[in-house]
Design a protein around this motif. Sequence first.
Motif, PDB file in Angstrom:
ATOM      1  N   ALA A   1       0.824  -1.213   0.000  1.00 33.57           N
ATOM      2  CA  ALA A   1       0.000   0.000   0.000  1.00 33.57           C
ATOM      3  C   ALA A   1       0.854   1.257   0.000  1.00 33.57           C
ATOM      4  CB  ALA A   1      -0.930  -0.004   1.219  1.00 33.57           C
ATOM      5  N   ARG A   2       2.029   1.200   0.629  1.00 34.17           N
ATOM      6  CA  ARG A   2       2.916   2.368   0.677  1.00 34.17           C
ATOM      7  C   ARG A   2       3.393   2.763  -0.709  1.00 34.17           C
ATOM      8  NH1 ARG A   2       3.797   6.189   2.638  1.00 34.17           N
ATOM      9  NH2 ARG A   2       5.925   6.287   3.396  1.00 34.17           N
ATOM     10  N   GLY A   3       3.324   1.828  -1.660  1.00 37.68           N
ATOM     11  CA  GLY A   3       3.693   2.161  -3.022  1.00 37.68           C
ATOM     12  C   GLY A   3       2.671   3.053  -3.703  1.00 37.68           C
ATOM     13  N   ARG A   4       1.489   3.188  -3.088  1.00 36.97           N
ATOM     14  CA  ARG A   4       0.418   3.960  -3.716  1.00 36.97           C
ATOM     15  C   ARG A   4      -0.235   4.957  -2.758  1.00 36.97           C
ATOM     16  NH1 ARG A   4      -2.536   3.519  -8.325  1.00 36.97           N
ATOM     17  NH2 ARG A   4      -4.713   4.180  -8.267  1.00 36.97           N
ATOM     18  N   TYR A   5      -0.197   4.655  -1.438  1.00 36.28           N
ATOM     19  CA  TYR A   5      -0.904   5.475  -0.469  1.00 36.28           C
ATOM     20  C   TYR A   5       0.074   6.065   0.548  1.00 36.28           C
ATOM     21  CZ  TYR A   5      -4.975   3.093  -2.397  1.00 36.28           C
ATOM     22  OH  TYR A   5      -5.936   2.608  -3.242  1.00 36.28           O
ATOM     23  N   SER A   6      -0.397   7.061   1.282  1.00 35.25           N
ATOM     24  CA  SER A   6       0.415   7.680   2.324  1.00 35.25           C
ATOM     25  C   SER A   6       0.563   6.724   3.511  1.00 35.25           C
ATOM     26  CB  SER A   6      -0.235   8.982   2.790  1.00 35.25           C
ATOM     27  OG  SER A   6      -1.464   8.704   3.464  1.00 35.25           O
ATOM     28  N   LEU A   7       1.462   7.090   4.430  1.00 35.86           N
ATOM     29  CA  LEU A   7       1.679   6.283   5.627  1.00 35.86           C
ATOM     30  C   LEU A   7       0.379   6.096   6.401  1.00 35.86           C
ATOM     31  CD1 LEU A   7       3.449   4.886   7.764  1.00 35.86           C
ATOM     32  CD2 LEU A   7       3.986   7.146   8.685  1.00 35.86           C
ATOM     33  N   LYS A   8      -0.352   7.201   6.620  1.00 40.47           N
ATOM     34  CA  LYS A   8      -1.598   7.128   7.390  1.00 40.47           C
ATOM     35  C   LYS A   8      -2.630   6.247   6.689  1.00 40.47           C
ATOM     36  CE  LYS A   8      -5.348   9.982   9.252  1.00 40.47           C
ATOM     37  NZ  LYS A   8      -5.895  11.364   9.393  1.00 40.47           N
ATOM     38  N   ASP A   9      -2.824   6.443   5.392  1.00 37.74           N
ATOM     39  CA  ASP A   9      -3.809   5.658   4.650  1.00 37.74           C
ATOM     40  C   ASP A   9      -3.434   4.179   4.638  1.00 37.74           C
ATOM     41  OD1 ASP A   9      -5.334   7.861   4.115  1.00 37.74           O
ATOM     42  OD2 ASP A   9      -4.512   8.215   2.118  1.00 37.74           O
ATOM     43  N   SER A  10      -2.134   3.896   4.527  1.00 36.57           N
ATOM     44  CA  SER A  10      -1.675   2.507   4.502  1.00 36.57           C
ATOM     45  C   SER A  10      -1.967   1.819   5.832  1.00 36.57           C
ATOM     46  CB  SER A  10      -0.178   2.447   4.196  1.00 36.57           C
ATOM     47  OG  SER A  10       0.105   2.995   2.935  1.00 36.57           O
ATOM     48  N   LEU A  11      -1.693   2.501   6.931  1.00 35.48           N
ATOM     49  CA  LEU A  11      -1.950   1.930   8.255  1.00 35.48           C
ATOM     50  C   LEU A  11      -3.444   1.722   8.478  1.00 35.48           C
ATOM     51  CD1 LEU A  11       0.611   3.947  10.408  1.00 35.48           C
ATOM     52  CD2 LEU A  11       0.743   1.532   9.756  1.00 35.48           C
ATOM     53  N   VAL A  12      -4.252   2.658   8.008  1.00 36.09           N
ATOM     54  CA  VAL A  12      -5.707   2.517   8.137  1.00 36.09           C
ATOM     55  C   VAL A  12      -6.185   1.289   7.369  1.00 36.09           C
ATOM     56  CG1 VAL A  12      -7.928   3.527   7.494  1.00 36.09           C
ATOM     57  CG2 VAL A  12      -6.181   4.940   8.599  1.00 36.09           C
ATOM     58  N   ARG A  13      -5.669   1.093   6.164  1.00 31.37           N
ATOM     59  CA  ARG A  13      -6.067  -0.066   5.368  1.00 31.37           C
ATOM     60  C   ARG A  13      -5.643  -1.378   6.031  1.00 31.37           C
ATOM     61  NH1 ARG A  13      -7.491   0.510  -0.044  1.00 31.37           N
ATOM     62  NH2 ARG A  13      -7.901   2.676  -0.606  1.00 31.37           N
ATOM     63  N   VAL A  14      -4.456  -1.406   6.623  1.00 32.15           N
ATOM     64  CA  VAL A  14      -4.012  -2.605   7.340  1.00 32.15           C
ATOM     65  C   VAL A  14      -4.914  -2.877   8.537  1.00 32.15           C
ATOM     66  CG1 VAL A  14      -2.149  -3.583   8.740  1.00 32.15           C
ATOM     67  CG2 VAL A  14      -1.615  -2.434   6.586  1.00 32.15           C
ATOM     68  N   ALA A  15      -5.274  -1.815   9.262  1.00 28.32           N
ATOM     69  CA  ALA A  15      -6.117  -1.979  10.449  1.00 28.32           C
ATOM     70  C   ALA A  15      -7.499  -2.518  10.117  1.00 28.32           C
ATOM     71  CB  ALA A  15      -6.245  -0.639  11.179  1.00 28.32           C
ATOM     72  N   ARG A  16      -7.928  -2.326   8.864  1.00 30.18           N
ATOM     73  CA  ARG A  16      -9.251  -2.808   8.458  1.00 30.18           C
ATOM     74  C   ARG A  16      -9.239  -4.279   8.048  1.00 30.18           C
ATOM     75  NH1 ARG A  16     -10.856   2.329   4.575  1.00 30.18           N
ATOM     76  NH2 ARG A  16     -11.436   3.796   6.246  1.00 30.18           N
ATOM     77  N   LEU A  17      -8.073  -4.875   7.911  1.00 26.60           N
ATOM     78  CA  LEU A  17      -8.011  -6.268   7.472  1.00 26.60           C
ATOM     79  C   LEU A  17      -8.390  -7.194   8.620  1.00 26.60           C
ATOM     80  CD1 LEU A  17      -4.694  -6.142   5.410  1.00 26.60           C
ATOM     81  CD2 LEU A  17      -7.037  -6.160   4.534  1.00 26.60           C
ATOM     82  N   PRO A  18      -9.338  -8.106   8.406  1.00 27.18           N
ATOM     83  CA  PRO A  18      -9.856  -8.901   9.522  1.00 27.18           C
ATOM     84  C   PRO A  18      -9.064 -10.167   9.855  1.00 27.18           C
ATOM     85  CG  PRO A  18     -11.152  -9.298   7.541  1.00 27.18           C
ATOM     86  CD  PRO A  18     -10.142  -8.251   7.177  1.00 27.18           C
ATOM     87  N   SER A  19      -8.112 -10.581   9.014  1.00 26.23           N
ATOM     88  CA  SER A  19      -7.454 -11.875   9.239  1.00 26.23           C
ATOM     89  C   SER A  19      -6.645 -11.903  10.528  1.00 26.23           C
ATOM     90  CB  SER A  19      -6.548 -12.222   8.054  1.00 26.23           C
ATOM     91  OG  SER A  19      -7.308 -12.512   6.913  1.00 26.23           O
ATOM     92  N   VAL A  20      -5.946 -10.803  10.854  1.00 24.28           N
ATOM     93  CA  VAL A  20      -5.163 -10.764  12.089  1.00 24.28           C
ATOM     94  C   VAL A  20      -6.083 -10.879  13.296  1.00 24.28           C
ATOM     95  CG1 VAL A  20      -3.619  -9.357  13.504  1.00 24.28           C
ATOM     96  CG2 VAL A  20      -3.331  -9.414  11.014  1.00 24.28           C
ATOM     97  N   TYR A  21      -7.217 -10.189  13.256  1.00 22.11           N
ATOM     98  CA  TYR A  21      -8.175 -10.267  14.357  1.00 22.11           C
ATOM     99  C   TYR A  21      -8.781 -11.665  14.463  1.00 22.11           C
ATOM    100  CZ  TYR A  21      -7.801  -5.218  13.679  1.00 22.11           C
ATOM    101  OH  TYR A  21      -7.321  -3.947  13.521  1.00 22.11           O
ATOM    102  N   ALA A  22      -9.018 -12.298  13.306  1.00 23.83           N
ATOM    103  CA  ALA A  22      -9.544 -13.665  13.306  1.00 23.83           C
ATOM    104  C   ALA A  22      -8.553 -14.622  13.961  1.00 23.83           C
ATOM    105  CB  ALA A  22      -9.845 -14.111  11.875  1.00 23.83           C
TER     106      ALA A  22
END
Length: 306
Positions: free
Chosen positions: A144-165
Amino acid sequence: MAAALALFYKLLPLYITVALGWVAGRYLQASGKHIAGIMLYIVTPSVVFSGVMAAPLSMQVILLPLLVFTLCSVLGFAHMRIARGIISDGSASLIPLSVGTGNTGYFGIPVALLLFGQEGLALYIVCMLGTTLFENSVGFYLAARGRYSLKDSLVRVARLPSVYAFMLAVVLNLNGFSIPDVFTPLFDNLRGAYSVLGMMIIGMGILSFRGLAGNLRFTGLAFFGKFVSWPLAAIVLWWLDARFFGIYNLAVYQAVFLISITPIAANTVVIATLLDTAPKQAAGTALLSTLFALLFIPVMVALVMP
């Protein structure tokens, strides 16, 4: 030789699934991006959750995904540094995913079942969760850092449910909970969808077979990292632990080694498609690595795990 031929035969249905994905993308205008979202946010976390819930957990076993995650991260960051020096387009951010992880689920599970049986398969799946955690955290972030800012990249990672699962399943498993029988068919079906859709999305990304390798520097570095660096790292880990530490046994070494020789992950194509970051490059390289693995895996298994 007989084992290598049996393994070669076992892998053929996976390639038919890739071909069906190409037909769906080429002639039915099937959307890989929509399927990528379903895979990343629904199917993959379901498979992670059911896999951890079914595993006999101990502290030693729980540490296995973290060990594999660490290997994935080290390899991913190391090859990312190289990629930034030799790849000038946006595809460089996909190198950590291409190298660090592998097609351990869609491709590796049928191979593990053939090699290790049901008992060894459970151990392999626990190790495999380390690659899934990498894909859905560090790997996704770097892509994501190749396309998005640091903040946006972290937000997108935080939305991924696999780690929480994964974390939820560990807590429930250690406290004696199990998946109710009524839901067992649901998770069995999701595992089937995980394999079929994951391989089909590779084919969907290949609308033309011309220039399949795309950027040759990307393809060469991805192949070197996946088929040279990763297996060497697994063999060094095997030797060090067997020689000096004695923490794990042969079954663990073999499971990690199998992870190391799987082709480039179909989830690399899923994430590239979702982020719109060089999805054709990712699909072409993943497909080439999958074709290469048809011969590479039986040979490596015969040499290292006779």
